[in-house]
Enzyme design. Structure first.
Site, mmCIF file in Angstrom:
data_model
loop_
_atom_site.group_PDB
_atom_site.id
_atom_site.type_symbol
_atom_site.label_atom_id
_atom_site.label_comp_id
_atom_site.label_asym_id
_atom_site.label_seq_id
_atom_site.Cartn_x
_atom_site.Cartn_y
_atom_site.Cartn_z
ATOM 1 N N LEU A 283 7.079 -24.186 33.676
ATOM 2 C CA LEU A 283 8.491 -24.558 33.554
ATOM 3 C C LEU A 283 8.866 -25.649 34.554
ATOM 4 O O LEU A 283 9.580 -26.608 34.216
ATOM 5 C CB LEU A 283 9.356 -23.308 33.771
ATOM 6 C CG LEU A 283 10.826 -23.467 33.461
ATOM 7 C CD1 LEU A 283 11.039 -23.803 31.998
ATOM 8 C CD2 LEU A 283 11.586 -22.200 33.835
ATOM 9 N N GLY A 284 8.390 -25.514 35.794
ATOM 10 C CA GLY A 284 8.707 -26.499 36.835
ATOM 11 C C GLY A 284 8.192 -27.880 36.461
ATOM 12 O O GLY A 284 8.901 -28.886 36.594
ATOM 13 N N ARG B 106 1.538 -26.024 48.548
ATOM 14 C CA ARG B 106 0.107 -26.191 48.816
ATOM 15 C C ARG B 106 -0.261 -27.669 48.893
ATOM 16 O O ARG B 106 -0.248 -28.372 47.882
ATOM 17 C CB ARG B 106 -0.709 -25.502 47.712
ATOM 18 C CG ARG B 106 -0.711 -23.985 47.899
ATOM 19 C CD ARG B 106 -1.106 -23.251 46.667
ATOM 20 N NE ARG B 106 -2.409 -23.622 46.175
ATOM 21 C CZ ARG B 106 -2.953 -23.119 45.074
ATOM 22 N NH1 ARG B 106 -2.284 -22.215 44.391
ATOM 23 N NH2 ARG B 106 -4.129 -23.487 44.670
ATOM 24 N N LYS C 265 18.145 -12.168 27.588
ATOM 25 C CA LYS C 265 16.781 -12.704 27.716
ATOM 26 C C LYS C 265 15.827 -11.576 28.135
ATOM 27 O O LYS C 265 14.701 -11.492 27.657
ATOM 28 C CB LYS C 265 16.778 -13.836 28.757
ATOM 29 C CG LYS C 265 15.387 -14.337 29.156
ATOM 30 C CD LYS C 265 14.977 -15.557 28.390
ATOM 31 C CE LYS C 265 13.535 -15.974 28.599
ATOM 32 N NZ LYS C 265 13.292 -16.732 29.796
ATOM 33 N N ARG D 180 2.017 -19.036 23.996
ATOM 34 C CA ARG D 180 1.489 -17.890 24.735
ATOM 35 C C ARG D 180 2.562 -17.486 25.725
ATOM 36 O O ARG D 180 2.975 -18.317 26.545
ATOM 37 C CB ARG D 180 0.231 -18.297 25.499
ATOM 38 C CG ARG D 180 -0.903 -18.643 24.594
ATOM 39 C CD ARG D 180 -2.102 -19.088 25.374
ATOM 40 N NE ARG D 180 -3.225 -19.255 24.466
ATOM 41 C CZ ARG D 180 -4.456 -19.515 24.871
ATOM 42 N NH1 ARG D 180 -4.735 -19.652 26.147
ATOM 43 N NH2 ARG D 180 -5.426 -19.641 23.995
#
Ligand code: PAF
Length: 310
Positions: A11-12, A32, A187, A255
Site C-alpha cells: 500500500l505504501g 531500514r 472494512k 491475494r
C-alpha cells in the site's frame, strides 16, 4: 502539501508512486537503510493486470531525513504500528496530520498514544494491491478510499476535503466520511471474512466465491463481526454477505494481505482483525466462535512455519 508515506509495503509503495506521478511533494519513509538504498536505485515498479508497468522514482528516506510533513500516511502492518508511531513526532510538522490507512482496529489508539488524537485521520481503502517483491507491486483492484476525522480528532472538514482532493488528483477514487468509525468496522467485517480464509486456503479473493464451505465460514465470521459492531453501538447498514461478495468480485485476482504475509513468512494482522472481534465480543457478552477459531488457526499457522513438510 508535503506528504510522507510511512512503510514501503504494497500500500505504501502504491500511494507514494501514484502521488509522485501526480506531481505531489511526497516521500516514502522506511527504517531500514539498506532497503532505502536499494529502493532509491531501482524505484517503485507498479504493474497492472492489463500488463502495464510504471517505474517511479519517488524520494525515499529514513524518518529523520524526511522533513516536517503536513500529512503523514501510516501504511505499515497493524503489528508494526506501535514502533512506526514513534517516528511520527519527527515527521509531522506543527499542525501536521497523520492518516492511518491500515487494516483492523487498534491502530488509531496506538498512534494517539504517541501524538495525541487531535490531528488524526482514519482512512479505509478497499484496494487490491499485491507486493511481488521489494518495491514491486501489482495494482490489482481499484476500489474506493474513504477518509474522515475519528472521534477525538480536531481536523476540520476543510482539511479533510484537502486530503481527499490530494488522493483524487493521484487518480484514486476518494470520498470524505463523517462516520469513519463505522466505515472502519465495515472494512473489518470484510477483512475478517476474506483474509483468514484466503490465507489458510492459499487462494486469491475471488476463489472464495467458488468454494461453498469456505464461503459459509467467511460469511459467518463477517456476520459475527457485524453483530459485535451493532452491540458496540456502531450502526452498519446492509448485509455483510452481500458486501463480502462485492469485495471478492472487485478484487477477485488479488491475494489478500494476510495471504501475502503467510506466503512471505511474515506475522499476520490476525490480532487486529478476527482477534479484535473476539475480544470485543467477549467484553459485550457475545459469543464469536468462528472468529475465535480463525484466530487460533492463523496463530497456529504462524507457529507451524518451522515444522512444515513438503
Ligand atoms: O487486506 C486486504 O487484502 C484487503 O483489505 C482486501 C480488501 C481484503 C483485498 O484483498
Amino acid at each position: 502539501m508535503k506528504v510522507a508515506v510511512l512503510g514501503p509495503g504494497a500500500l505504501g509503495c502504491l500511494m507514494a508512486a501514484l502521488f509522485r506521478e501526480a506531481g505531489a511533494d511526497v516521500s516514502l519513509v522506511d527504517y531500514r537503510p539498506e532497503r532505502v538504498a536499494r529502493l532509491r536505485l531501482q524505484g517503485i515498479q507498479v504493474h497492472t493486470l492489463e500488463g502495464g508497468r510504471l517505474v517511479i522514482k519517488a524520494p525515499i528516506g529514513l524518518g529523520p531525513e524526511v522533513g516536517p510533513c503536513d500529512l503523514t500516511i501510516v501504511a505499515v502492518k497493524a503489528y508494526q504500528t506501535e514502533t512506526a508511531a514513534r517516528t511520527l513526532p519527527g515527521l509531522m510538522s506543527q499542525g501536521g496530520m497523520a492518516l492511518t490507512l491500515q487494516n483492523g482496529l487498534g491502530n488509531l489508539e496506538s498512534i494517539a498514544r504517541i501524538v495525541g488524537p487531535e490531528r488524526l485521520l482514519a482512512g479505509v481503502g478497499l484496494l487490491g494491491v499485491t507486493r511481488q517483491d521489494e518495491g514491486r507491486i501489482i495494482y490489482a483492484g481499484r476500489g474506493i478510499i474513504y477518509i474522515g476525522a475519528p472521534s477525538g480528532s480536531r481536523v476540520s472538514r476543510g482539511e479533510v476535503a484537502a486530503v481527499v482532493n490530494l488522493f483524487r488528483r493521484a487518480g484514486l477514487s476518494c470520498q470524505p466520511r463523517e462516520d469513519i468509525q463505522a466505515v472502519l468496522w465495515e472494512k473489518l467485517v470484510i477483512n475478517v471474512g476474506i483474509n483468514p480464509l484466503t490465507a489458510l486456503l492459499r487462494v486469491p479473493n475471488g476463489v472464495l466465491l467458488q468454494l461453498p464451505e469456505a464461503w459459509e465460514v467467511a460469511v459467518a465470521a463477517a456476520q459475527e463481526a457485524q453483530t459485535v459492531a451493532q452491540a458496540a453501538g456502531i450502526t452498519l447498514s446492509g448485509d455483510p454477505a452481500a458486501r463480502l461478495r462485492q469485495v471478492c468480485t472487485d478484487t477477485a485476482a488479488n491475494r489478500s494481505s494476510m495471504l501475502q504475509d503467510i506466503l512471505a513468512g511474515r506475522p499476520t494482522e490476525i490480532e487486529a482483525l478476527n482477534a479484535q472481534v473476539a475480544t470485543q465480543g467477549r467484553a459485550l457478552g457475545l459469543p464469536t466462535p468462528v472468529n475465535d477459531l480463525l484466530t487460533r488457526l492463523l496463530r497456529a499457522a504462524a507457529q507451524s512455519a518451522p515444522f512444515k513438510v513438503g
